[in-house]
Scaffold this motif. Sequence first.
Motif, PDB file in Angstrom:
ATOM      1  N   ALA A 227       0.836  -1.195   0.000  1.00  0.00           N
ATOM      2  CA  ALA A 227       0.000   0.000   0.000  1.00  0.00           C
ATOM      3  C   ALA A 227       0.870   1.242   0.000  1.00  0.00           C
ATOM      4  O   ALA A 227       2.095   1.169   0.150  1.00  0.00           O
ATOM      5  N   THR A 228       0.240   2.403  -0.164  1.00  0.00           N
ATOM      6  CA  THR A 228       0.946   3.663   0.013  1.00  0.00           C
ATOM      7  C   THR A 228       1.181   3.873   1.507  1.00  0.00           C
ATOM      8  O   THR A 228       0.572   3.215   2.358  1.00  0.00           O
ATOM      9  N   ALA A 229       2.056   4.825   1.833  1.00  0.00           N
ATOM     10  CA  ALA A 229       2.334   5.120   3.236  1.00  0.00           C
ATOM     11  C   ALA A 229       1.060   5.548   3.968  1.00  0.00           C
ATOM     12  O   ALA A 229       0.778   5.075   5.077  1.00  0.00           O
ATOM     13  N   GLU A 230       0.288   6.405   3.336  1.00  0.00           N
ATOM     14  CA  GLU A 230      -0.931   6.899   3.970  1.00  0.00           C
ATOM     15  C   GLU A 230      -1.926   5.761   4.189  1.00  0.00           C
ATOM     16  O   GLU A 230      -2.552   5.661   5.256  1.00  0.00           O
ATOM     17  N   GLU A 231      -2.084   4.884   3.195  1.00  0.00           N
ATOM     18  CA  GLU A 231      -3.002   3.753   3.333  1.00  0.00           C
ATOM     19  C   GLU A 231      -2.558   2.807   4.444  1.00  0.00           C
ATOM     20  O   GLU A 231      -3.379   2.270   5.189  1.00  0.00           O
ATOM     21  N   LEU A 232      -1.252   2.621   4.540  1.00  0.00           N
ATOM     22  CA  LEU A 232      -0.712   1.716   5.547  1.00  0.00           C
ATOM     23  C   LEU A 232      -1.024   2.216   6.956  1.00  0.00           C
ATOM     24  O   LEU A 232      -1.378   1.433   7.839  1.00  0.00           O
ATOM     25  N   VAL A 233      -0.888   3.523   7.158  1.00  0.00           N
ATOM     26  CA  VAL A 233      -1.136   4.093   8.473  1.00  0.00           C
ATOM     27  C   VAL A 233      -2.634   4.187   8.771  1.00  0.00           C
ATOM     28  O   VAL A 233      -3.084   3.879   9.875  1.00  0.00           O
ATOM     29  N   ARG A 234      -3.421   4.575   7.780  1.00  0.00           N
ATOM     30  CA  ARG A 234      -4.856   4.750   7.986  1.00  0.00           C
ATOM     31  C   ARG A 234      -5.617   3.420   8.074  1.00  0.00           C
ATOM     32  O   ARG A 234      -6.582   3.293   8.832  1.00  0.00           O
ATOM     33  N   ASP A 235      -5.169   2.444   7.282  1.00  0.00           N
ATOM     34  CA  ASP A 235      -5.955   1.211   7.152  1.00  0.00           C
ATOM     35  C   ASP A 235      -5.054  -0.015   7.113  1.00  0.00           C
ATOM     36  O   ASP A 235      -4.952  -0.699   6.086  1.00  0.00           O
ATOM     37  N   PRO A 236      -4.357  -0.335   8.210  1.00  0.00           N
ATOM     38  CA  PRO A 236      -3.504  -1.527   8.224  1.00  0.00           C
ATOM     39  C   PRO A 236      -4.334  -2.786   7.991  1.00  0.00           C
ATOM     40  O   PRO A 236      -5.474  -2.885   8.454  1.00  0.00           O
ATOM     41  N   ALA A 237      -3.752  -3.744   7.262  1.00  0.00           N
ATOM     42  CA  ALA A 237      -4.506  -4.930   6.834  1.00  0.00           C
ATOM     43  C   ALA A 237      -4.881  -5.838   7.985  1.00  0.00           C
ATOM     44  O   ALA A 237      -5.927  -6.512   7.936  1.00  0.00           O
ATOM     45  N   ASP A 238      -4.037  -5.912   9.006  1.00  0.00           N
ATOM     46  CA  ASP A 238      -4.323  -6.810  10.125  1.00  0.00           C
ATOM     47  C   ASP A 238      -3.534  -6.354  11.351  1.00  0.00           C
ATOM     48  O   ASP A 238      -2.832  -5.334  11.318  1.00  0.00           O
ATOM     49  N   GLU A 239      -3.625  -7.117  12.423  1.00  0.00           N
ATOM     50  CA  GLU A 239      -2.981  -6.738  13.673  1.00  0.00           C
ATOM     51  C   GLU A 239      -1.460  -6.705  13.546  1.00  0.00           C
ATOM     52  O   GLU A 239      -0.797  -5.846  14.128  1.00  0.00           O
ATOM     53  N   PHE A 240      -0.904  -7.623  12.752  1.00  0.00           N
ATOM     54  CA  PHE A 240       0.549  -7.640  12.559  1.00  0.00           C
ATOM     55  C   PHE A 240       1.018  -6.331  11.937  1.00  0.00           C
ATOM     56  O   PHE A 240       1.965  -5.708  12.421  1.00  0.00           O
ATOM     57  N   VAL A 241       0.357  -5.900  10.870  1.00  0.00           N
ATOM     58  CA  VAL A 241       0.743  -4.651  10.201  1.00  0.00           C
ATOM     59  C   VAL A 241       0.519  -3.467  11.138  1.00  0.00           C
ATOM     60  O   VAL A 241       1.368  -2.564  11.230  1.00  0.00           O
ATOM     61  N   GLU A 242      -0.579  -3.482  11.840  1.00  0.00           N
ATOM     62  CA  GLU A 242      -0.898  -2.385  12.757  1.00  0.00           C
ATOM     63  C   GLU A 242       0.199  -2.221  13.804  1.00  0.00           C
ATOM     64  O   GLU A 242       0.656  -1.102  14.080  1.00  0.00           O
ATOM     65  N   GLN A 243       0.636  -3.337  14.387  1.00  0.00           N
ATOM     66  CA  GLN A 243       1.670  -3.263  15.414  1.00  0.00           C
ATOM     67  C   GLN A 243       3.020  -2.891  14.804  1.00  0.00           C
ATOM     68  O   GLN A 243       3.785  -2.125  15.387  1.00  0.00           O
ATOM     69  N   PHE A 244       3.309  -3.437  13.622  1.00  0.00           N
ATOM     70  CA  PHE A 244       4.605  -3.168  12.999  1.00  0.00           C
ATOM     71  C   PHE A 244       4.732  -1.704  12.585  1.00  0.00           C
ATOM     72  O   PHE A 244       5.773  -1.069  12.794  1.00  0.00           O
ATOM     73  N   VAL A 245       3.680  -1.161  12.001  1.00  0.00           N
ATOM     74  CA  VAL A 245       3.707   0.225  11.535  1.00  0.00           C
ATOM     75  C   VAL A 245       3.580   1.205  12.698  1.00  0.00           C
ATOM     76  O   VAL A 245       4.032   2.349  12.621  1.00  0.00           O
ATOM     77  N   GLY A 246       3.002   0.741  13.787  1.00  0.00           N
ATOM     78  CA  GLY A 246       2.759   1.635  14.906  1.00  0.00           C
ATOM     79  C   GLY A 246       1.516   2.459  14.690  1.00  0.00           C
ATOM     80  O   GLY A 246       1.484   3.665  14.954  1.00  0.00           O
ATOM     81  N   ALA A 247       0.487   1.812  14.164  1.00  0.00           N
ATOM     82  CA  ALA A 247      -0.750   2.538  13.848  1.00  0.00           C
ATOM     83  C   ALA A 247      -1.479   3.010  15.095  1.00  0.00           C
ATOM     84  O   ALA A 247      -2.409   3.797  15.010  1.00  0.00           O
ATOM     85  N   ASP A 248      -1.017   2.545  16.276  1.00  0.00           N
ATOM     86  CA  ASP A 248      -1.585   3.066  17.520  1.00  0.00           C
ATOM     87  C   ASP A 248      -1.247   4.548  17.681  1.00  0.00           C
ATOM     88  O   ASP A 248      -1.905   5.265  18.431  1.00  0.00           O
ATOM     89  N   ARG A 249      -0.227   4.984  16.950  1.00  0.00           N
ATOM     90  CA  ARG A 249       0.133   6.409  16.949  1.00  0.00           C
ATOM     91  C   ARG A 249      -0.317   7.055  15.633  1.00  0.00           C
ATOM     92  O   ARG A 249       0.364   7.902  15.086  1.00  0.00           O
ATOM     93  N   MET A 250      -1.456   6.606  15.148  1.00  0.00           N
ATOM     94  CA  MET A 250      -1.902   6.963  13.796  1.00  0.00           C
ATOM     95  C   MET A 250      -1.981   8.470  13.584  1.00  0.00           C
ATOM     96  O   MET A 250      -1.484   8.997  12.585  1.00  0.00           O
ATOM     97  N   ILE A 251      -2.600   9.197  14.495  1.00  0.00           N
ATOM     98  CA  ILE A 251      -2.795  10.631  14.297  1.00  0.00           C
ATOM     99  C   ILE A 251      -1.445  11.333  14.212  1.00  0.00           C
ATOM    100  O   ILE A 251      -1.201  12.149  13.309  1.00  0.00           O
TER     101      ILE A 251
END
Length: 265
Positions: A227-251
């Motif tokens: 995905a694009t960087a923005e898509e990765l942060v806004r809409d991670p595919a699953d919990e693994f991606v979410e944790q790896f990207v740090g989407a908990d700090r999304m804003i």
Amino acid sequence: MSGNAAATVEFDRAAKQYAGSEDYAIRDLSLTIPAGKLTIFIGPSGSGKTTAMRLVNRMIELTDGDVRVDGVSVKDRSPAELRRGIGYAIQQIGLFPHQTVAENIATVPKLIGWDDKRVKARTTELLELIGLEPELAKRYPAQLSGGQRQRVGVARALAADPPLLLMDEPFGAIDPITRGRLQEEFRRLQTELGKTVIFVTHDIDEALKLGDHIAVLRPGGELAQFATAEELVRDPADEFVEQFVGADRMIARLEWLTQVRGERT
């Protein structure tokens, strides 16, 4: 690869299993890397990101599946022929210590038969492009700083004007301040030249900062998300991606992305 236009790279169920290992380093990898864009391969240790990149220039041979560059299988070209059309830059830089900067940059052009006048003109052009003074052409790698050596490594990879550039942790051994500067300069350079770049990193901030597209690989070499960087942060595919990207700090990440990308427009 035709001419020097940017190349499209297709992974078609690509797989790699090293001899003596029961596990796959890369398994069933399918994605298309668009021409003229910078695509990041990222993932934790054991995700096969460097293996995937090195399948493209046959530094590592496929176990199964295929990789195609501009529609032609890498298996249908000899490694030597294939590599002449692919620039390659690595963290360790790999400059020849007993050759000058100019001689290092000229390695591939001379190999493919460019005449001396053309080689000299290209070397001068590249030194200017990467921001090094012309007098540095006569120096040896040991006489340069780490950042300067890294620039020469990038120049050498670009020397024969390849349509595709592979970069494996190219700025990983550089201090943070120099690294940030090199990242910005390389992003500007890539945008200006329009090369297709496959760039391996373990640093998620570097991936988000540089990548037009990001391929996140999970342990075992399977694609988790492309995905694009923005898509990765806004809409991670699953919990693994979410944790790896740090989407908990999304804003915070979205604000940072807006800032760093806005500075380039």
